[in-house]
Design an enzyme around this catalytic site. Structure first.
Site, PDB file in Angstrom:
ATOM      1  CB  ILE A 241      83.957  62.533  93.813  1.00 25.48           C
ATOM      2  CG1 ILE A 241      83.125  63.333  95.306  1.00 25.48           C
ATOM      3  CG2 ILE A 241      84.067  61.736  93.867  1.00 25.48           C
ATOM      4  CD1 ILE A 241      82.055  62.588  95.948  1.00 25.48           C
TER       5      ILE A 241
ATOM      6  N   PRO B 168      75.636  63.033  90.402  1.00 27.22           N
ATOM      7  CG  PRO B 168      74.490  65.219  89.811  1.00 27.22           C
ATOM      8  CD  PRO B 168      76.201  64.105  89.375  1.00 27.22           C
TER       9      PRO B 168
ATOM     10  NE  ARG C 150      72.459  59.948  96.675  1.00 29.65           N
ATOM     11  CZ  ARG C 150      73.909  60.901  97.450  1.00 29.65           C
ATOM     12  NH1 ARG C 150      74.716  59.858  97.464  1.00 29.65           N
ATOM     13  NH2 ARG C 150      73.607  61.576  98.215  1.00 29.65           N
TER      14      ARG C 150
ATOM     15  CG  ASP D 104      79.516  52.883  99.391  1.00 32.10           C
ATOM     16  OD1 ASP D 104      79.629  51.935 100.261  1.00 32.10           O
ATOM     17  OD2 ASP D 104      79.406  53.828  99.579  1.00 32.10           O
TER      18      ASP D 104
ATOM     19  CD  GLU E   4      71.831  53.310  99.139  1.00 37.53           C
ATOM     20  OE1 GLU E   4      71.957  54.172 100.386  1.00 37.53           O
ATOM     21  OE2 GLU E   4      72.172  52.755  98.693  1.00 37.53           O
TER      22      GLU E   4
ATOM     23  CG  HIS F 172      75.596  54.743 100.987  1.00 39.64           C
ATOM     24  ND1 HIS F 172      74.131  55.732 100.122  1.00 39.64           N
ATOM     25  CD2 HIS F 172      76.277  56.375 101.227  1.00 39.64           C
ATOM     26  CE1 HIS F 172      74.778  57.385 100.025  1.00 39.64           C
ATOM     27  NE2 HIS F 172      75.240  56.925 100.256  1.00 39.64           N
TER      28      HIS F 172
END
Length: 338
Positions: A156, A207, A235, A259, A264, A296
């Protein structure tokens, strides 16, 4: 065997149903409720279940699942910080994830957040709906020629970097290992503090692990430029949100696009519009006009979700056939008493 899928979104359900259609001896029932301690008993009698990224697979949930006969959990995400893998292994559960899907879905959305806060798109759209066409307060700035700091340069992060390269930006990277593809684009790998101090745009693509929890803490935020843009599409736990709110109250940062949010679970993917939000940190965060919070959704493209669903089906069929693949986090090597 019937697989029970928790936390299925309306757009996701037809893709799951189509993926399982025609498979011998396998079918899937979709639920819109998320897996929690309260909903775990629903899984009783189902050998295999599928969960979403915001499921809570703590020790109590896993023990409830195991007691009800569940032996396999197929998570529809890459991240697995929401699963107590040690307890899963103790219980003899098989845990599988989706090891990869379209990196462009997240990278492109991260850029959408960066562009939106830089060019004040949300404020402009709200104004024009009221037929207010003034430009006051909407001035952005070019990303071309400025410095981007990419924290995490895996698939990514690499996709994000390629877009930054297309913008004509100076590329800084931080990771435990260099990505040759990013280096070939001209990325210079530096220490975290140097990246934060020099970058006009910082984007997170690492991560969530114990070592990366609050990677961007109060000290890191203070190191950043006052007019930097910060984007997190990885995250929520990577950022100390309370510290971020503190810096925003001091008038710092050009824009922040999130995001994900570290608390959350129990909020994102749900309609809370008729309820009082008791999370004071999130409520305060949403008051800043140069902060954009989405729910998200960076991964949420037809391409990526289709790949996630296909991989989940393969994980279930591999489990049924007794095969172990790279997607298996915890193999069922032993059966513990429940």
């Amino acid at each position: 065997m019937e697989i029970l899928a928790f936390g299925v979104q309306a757009d996701e359900e037809p893709l799951i149903e189509a993926a399982f259609r025609g498979l011998p001896d396998l079918r899937c029932r979709c639920l819109d409720v998320f897996l929690t301690e309260d909903t775990a008993p629903i899984a009783a009698g189902h050998e295999a279940i599928s969960t979403s990224v915001n499921a809570d697979l703590n020790a109590r949930v896993l023990r409830t699942l195991a007691a009800g006969g569940t032996r396999m959990v197929a998570q529809r995400s890459t991240g697995f910080n929401n699963i107590d893998l040690d307890v899963a292994e103790e219980l003899g559960l098989t845990i599988a994830r989706v090891s990869s899907y379209s990196p462009y879905s997240v990278a492109e959305f991260a850029w959408a957040l960066a562009m939106a806060v830089n060019r004040r798109i949300v404020r402009a759209a709200a104004r024009t709906r009221d037929f207010d066409f003034r430009l006051d307060g909407l001035m952005g700035r070019d990303f071309h020629g400025r410095t981007v700091g990419v924290m995490g340069t895996g698939k990514i992060g690499e996709a994000f970097t390629r877009i930054a390269h297309g913008f004509g930006m100076r590329l800084l990277g931080w990771d435990v290992a260099e990505n040759p593809a990013c280096a070939a684009l001209g990325m210079r790998y530096v220490e975290k503090d140097e990246l934060l101090a020099e970058a006009d745009l910082v984007s997170l693509h690492v991560p969530l692990l114990p070592a990366t929890h609050h990677l961007v803490d109060a000290g890191a935020l203070r190191t950043m430029k006052d007019d930097a843009v910060l984007v997190n599409s990885s995250r929520g736990g990577l950022i100390d949100t309370e510290a971020l709110v503190g810096e925003l109250r001091r008038g710092r940062f050009r824009g922040v696009g999130l995001d994900v949010y570290e608390a959350e679970a129990g909020l994102f993917f749900l309609d809370k519009s008729l309820e009082a939000i008791t999370d004071d940190t999130l409520a305060r965060l949403l008051t800043f006009p140069h902060v954009l919070v989405s729910s998200h959704q960076a991964y949420y493209t037809h391409d990526a979700v289709s790949q996630i669903v296909d991989a989940t089906v393969r994980n279930v069929t591999d489990y049924a056939a007794g095969r172990r693949t790279e997607n298996v986090l915890v193999p069922a090597t032993a059966r513990a008493s429940h």
